[in-house]
Motif scaffolding. Sequence first.
Motif, PDB file in Angstrom:
ATOM      1  N   VAL A 122      33.378 -17.532  32.015  1.00  0.00           N
ATOM      2  CA  VAL A 122      33.305 -16.245  31.063  1.00  0.00           C
ATOM      3  C   VAL A 122      34.617 -14.919  31.837  1.00  0.00           C
ATOM      4  N   ALA A 123      35.203 -16.074  32.452  1.00  0.00           N
ATOM      5  CA  ALA A 123      36.458 -14.450  32.600  1.00  0.00           C
ATOM      6  C   ALA A 123      37.270 -15.217  31.172  1.00  0.00           C
ATOM      7  N   GLN A 124      37.482 -15.970  30.456  1.00  0.00           N
ATOM      8  CA  GLN A 124      38.409 -16.416  29.817  1.00  0.00           C
ATOM      9  C   GLN A 124      38.148 -15.828  28.240  1.00  0.00           C
ATOM     10  N   TYR A 125      36.681 -16.070  27.813  1.00  0.00           N
ATOM     11  CA  TYR A 125      36.312 -16.394  26.982  1.00  0.00           C
ATOM     12  C   TYR A 125      35.605 -14.509  27.174  1.00  0.00           C
ATOM     13  N   GLY A 126      35.464 -13.691  28.288  1.00  0.00           N
ATOM     14  CA  GLY A 126      34.690 -12.493  27.911  1.00  0.00           C
ATOM     15  C   GLY A 126      33.029 -12.280  27.816  1.00  0.00           C
ATOM     16  N   PHE A 127      32.309 -13.559  28.164  1.00  0.00           N
ATOM     17  CA  PHE A 127      31.765 -13.358  27.352  1.00  0.00           C
ATOM     18  C   PHE A 127      30.370 -12.637  29.115  1.00  0.00           C
ATOM     19  N   GLN A 128      29.396 -11.670  28.217  1.00  0.00           N
ATOM     20  CA  GLN A 128      28.766 -11.167  28.748  1.00  0.00           C
ATOM     21  C   GLN A 128      27.589 -11.848  29.546  1.00  0.00           C
ATOM     22  N   ALA A 129      27.450 -12.658  29.100  1.00  0.00           N
ATOM     23  CA  ALA A 129      25.996 -13.403  29.310  1.00  0.00           C
ATOM     24  C   ALA A 129      26.322 -15.312  29.033  1.00  0.00           C
ATOM     25  N   VAL A 130      25.184 -16.111  30.103  1.00  0.00           N
ATOM     26  CA  VAL A 130      25.665 -17.449  30.395  1.00  0.00           C
ATOM     27  C   VAL A 130      24.229 -17.509  29.725  1.00  0.00           C
ATOM     28  N   GLN A 131      24.123 -18.945  28.792  1.00  0.00           N
ATOM     29  CA  GLN A 131      22.749 -20.002  28.609  1.00  0.00           C
ATOM     30  C   GLN A 131      22.610 -21.231  29.531  1.00  0.00           C
ATOM     31  N   LEU A 132      21.579 -20.833  29.788  1.00  0.00           N
ATOM     32  CA  LEU A 132      21.716 -22.511  31.002  1.00  0.00           C
ATOM     33  C   LEU A 132      20.632 -23.076  30.464  1.00  0.00           C
ATOM     34  N   HIS A 133      20.830 -24.583  30.171  1.00  0.00           N
ATOM     35  CA  HIS A 133      20.348 -25.200  29.598  1.00  0.00           C
ATOM     36  C   HIS A 133      20.062 -26.909  30.075  1.00  0.00           C
ATOM     37  N   GLY A 134      20.611 -26.896  31.602  1.00  0.00           N
ATOM     38  CA  GLY A 134      20.207 -27.339  32.116  1.00  0.00           C
ATOM     39  C   GLY A 134      19.164 -28.415  33.326  1.00  0.00           C
ATOM     40  N   ASN A 135      19.339 -28.450  34.346  1.00  0.00           N
ATOM     41  CA  ASN A 135      18.732 -28.714  35.616  1.00  0.00           C
ATOM     42  C   ASN A 135      19.022 -27.359  36.713  1.00  0.00           C
ATOM     43  N   GLU A 136      20.041 -26.757  36.266  1.00  0.00           N
ATOM     44  CA  GLU A 136      20.758 -25.968  36.959  1.00  0.00           C
ATOM     45  C   GLU A 136      18.926 -25.375  38.122  1.00  0.00           C
ATOM     46  N   ASP A 137      19.025 -24.964  38.952  1.00  0.00           N
ATOM     47  CA  ASP A 137      18.188 -24.473  40.268  1.00  0.00           C
ATOM     48  C   ASP A 137      18.807 -23.301  40.195  1.00  0.00           C
TER      49      ASP A 137
END
Length: 209
Positions: A72-87
């Motif tokens: 997020v810090a390196q690429y300047g992402f404003q959003a993350v999309q979580l496609h796994g089993n993240e609780d």
Amino acid sequence: MKPKIKICGLRDPENIRGVLTLQPDYIGFIFYPASKRFVGSALEATWVAQLAGVCKTGVFVDADEQQVNSYVAQYGFQAVQLHGNEDAAYCARLKQTGVTVIKAFGIDPRFDWAQLDEYEDAAEYYLFDTQSKQHGGTGTRFDWKLLEGYTSDKPFFLGGGISTENIREALEIGDSRLYALDLNSKFETAPGIKDIELLKQTLQIFNDE
């Protein structure tokens, strides 16, 4: 109000420049090594970080939390999309860093909509995709009538096989919670390379509706 447009699975700088001329609302970069659209070392983080005028989204599948924060810090992402089993706790911690959290779920007739309850405060948006072992990018759509089981007020992205042929049908779903359409594998000349002309034609259909 029409849904926003997200174009996902980008990994080539020249192709990304072409995509940006279409002025999507979101663009997505996949950091899942098993994906055919895995960014890997194809893009310079500093170059991506400088891209402006679009919400840059990092896509992850059960990734180490510190690694996600680093990307997020390196690429300047404003959003993350979580496609796994993240609780929900994992999602909530990322949300607390200030990044927008989009929690993805694979939908099929056996999907238990009640499992979304714990994520209500942990994610800003949901993304509904076709259930698969690949965690997305299949080019296959699920039965959109299954969305009738969705009872939350939270806005959602719709993914899974959206194409030129069915984008009108997606717009006809008529659900005020439909926040964005996620365009990916049906608009490619090769994995991670988008067909700019096809996208242009499809977005014209979208804008004319």
